[in-house]
Design an enzyme around this catalytic site. Structure first.
Site, PDB file in Angstrom:
ATOM      1  N   ASP A   1     -10.399   1.926 -23.760  1.00 29.17           N
ATOM      2  CA  ASP A   1     -10.890   3.279 -23.192  1.00 29.17           C
ATOM      3  C   ASP A   1     -12.432   3.125 -23.077  1.00 29.17           C
ATOM      4  OD1 ASP A   1     -11.710   5.998 -23.042  1.00 29.17           O
ATOM      5  OD2 ASP A   1     -11.256   6.528 -24.785  1.00 29.17           O
TER       6      ASP A   1
ATOM      7  N   PRO B   1      -9.671   5.320 -32.806  1.00 29.19           N
ATOM      8  CA  PRO B   1     -10.945   5.050 -32.259  1.00 29.19           C
ATOM      9  C   PRO B   1     -12.217   6.008 -32.030  1.00 29.19           C
ATOM     10  CG  PRO B   1      -8.986   5.445 -30.714  1.00 29.19           C
ATOM     11  CD  PRO B   1      -8.544   5.694 -32.089  1.00 29.19           C
ATOM     12  N   LYS B   2     -11.642   7.232 -32.208  1.00 33.95           N
ATOM     13  CA  LYS B   2     -12.796   8.420 -31.932  1.00 33.95           C
ATOM     14  C   LYS B   2     -13.113   9.201 -33.174  1.00 33.95           C
ATOM     15  CE  LYS B   2     -11.858   8.637 -27.059  1.00 33.95           C
ATOM     16  NZ  LYS B   2     -11.527   9.610 -25.705  1.00 33.95           N
ATOM     17  N   ASN B   3     -13.239   8.344 -34.020  1.00 38.35           N
ATOM     18  CA  ASN B   3     -13.146   9.025 -35.531  1.00 38.35           C
ATOM     19  C   ASN B   3     -14.895   8.917 -35.990  1.00 38.35           C
ATOM     20  OD1 ASN B   3     -13.635   8.639 -38.617  1.00 38.35           O
ATOM     21  ND2 ASN B   3     -11.614   9.882 -38.540  1.00 38.35           N
TER      22      ASN B   3
END
Length: 307
Positions: free
Chosen positions: A133, A100-102
């Site tokens: 998140d 999710p944080k790419n």
């Protein structure tokens, strides 16, 4: 990473990675990834636009989703092969669940949405990501792009309200609220700014030591032609009466007294000095993020406020 292996690669000579004659610290890649990348270099050299090349990029991305070169090549393949971009969105959604944080994933999704010109899926998709998140920087940045690009401002304040109801300390939601108020093509009226000040005050009362609403309300006040920081004076004094110690409230009172002192009020000048000396500490944050505490110094204070 098996689907690309089903293709026939007999016509292609793999190109191994060239680390030079004596690499100092070669990376120990998994053999399957090495093989896939060797084929990818060969495909890229030929600028091959084929189904097998597309399946190869998928295999590499699943192994290394941060490989921006492979993502870029995949975008070219999708266009050349006239692929269904809605299917590509499904692929990205699956990848985001695990990464999710790419950066590359979110950028690729933006490229696909730009090509489709259809943002109907995006806000619900981002909301689902944020439900896991709520402070995901990448999701918030992408959400702002979607809202601005496709004029999806309606309902965003309600969405932010919900998040702040769940967690008043969600600094990302406070940032989003500021974005909605001031980046919306419909500029806020003084009435709206006054309402936002009161909204922030109600949230400050819930968590006086939460810096996010303090920063937010000061930002709102700085944009107003009718309100100034003294609107917070009663709130700050109420905390004092209740013996609620909040450095943010104390600092706010100092700011209020300073502003009046600069306008010529001797009484407020002395109040500012007195109040500043009661703040528990003065924190300085350097480039490394380290903190140290310094006692109140009247001479330094005079210099800071121009006396």
């Amino acid at each position: 990473m098996s689907s690309y292996l089903e293709a026939n690669w007999d016509d292609l000579t793999p190109v191994p990675q060239d680390d030079g004659p004596e690499p100092l610290a070669p990376i120990s890649y998994e053999p399957e990834y090495v093989k896939a990348m060797d084929y990818f270099r060969a495909v890229a050299l030929k600028d091959e636009r084929s189904e097998r090349a597309l399946s190869l990029t998928e295999a590499i991305i699943k192994h290394n989703p941060a490989h921006y070169t492979v993502w870029h090549y995949r975008q070219q393949l999708l266009t050349s092969l006239n692929k269904d971009l809605y299917e590509e969105l499904n692929f990205i959604t699956d990848q985001v669940q695990n990464n999710p944080k790419n950066y590359q994933l979110w950028h690729h999704r933006q490229i696909i949405i730009e090509k489709l010109g259809d943002s109907s899926r995006e806000l619900p998709f981002i909301e689902e990501v944020l439900s896991n998140d709520s402070k995901n920087y990448h999701a918030w940045t992408y959400r702002q792009w979607v809202i601005k690009t496709y004029n999806l401002w309606d309902g965003e304040l309600s969405f932010v309200d919900k998040l702040l109801e769940d967690d008043v300390r969600n600094n990302s939601a406070w940032n989003q609220r500021y974005f909605v108020i001031f980046f919306n093509p419909t500029k806020p009226t003084e009435e709206v700014l006054a309402q936002e000040i009161q909204y922030a005050i109600t949230k400050i009362m819930l968590a006086p030591n939460n810096i996010s609403p303090w920063n937010y309300v000061k930002g709102i006040i700085s944009k107003s032609n009718e309100q100034d920081i003294s609107v917070l004076e009663e709130l700050c004094k109420d905390f004092e009466k209740q013996d609620i110690i909040s450095p943010h409230a104390l600092g706010c009172l100092v700011d209020i007294y300073e502003s009046r002192a600069k306008a010529g009020s001797t009484e407020d000048k002395e109040l500012a000095i007195k109040k500043n000396s009661t703040i528990p500490y003065v924190t300085n944050i350097g480039t490394t993020g380290s903190k140290f505490c310094a006692p109140f110094n009247k001479d330094i204070y005079y210099e800071r406020v121009g006396y």
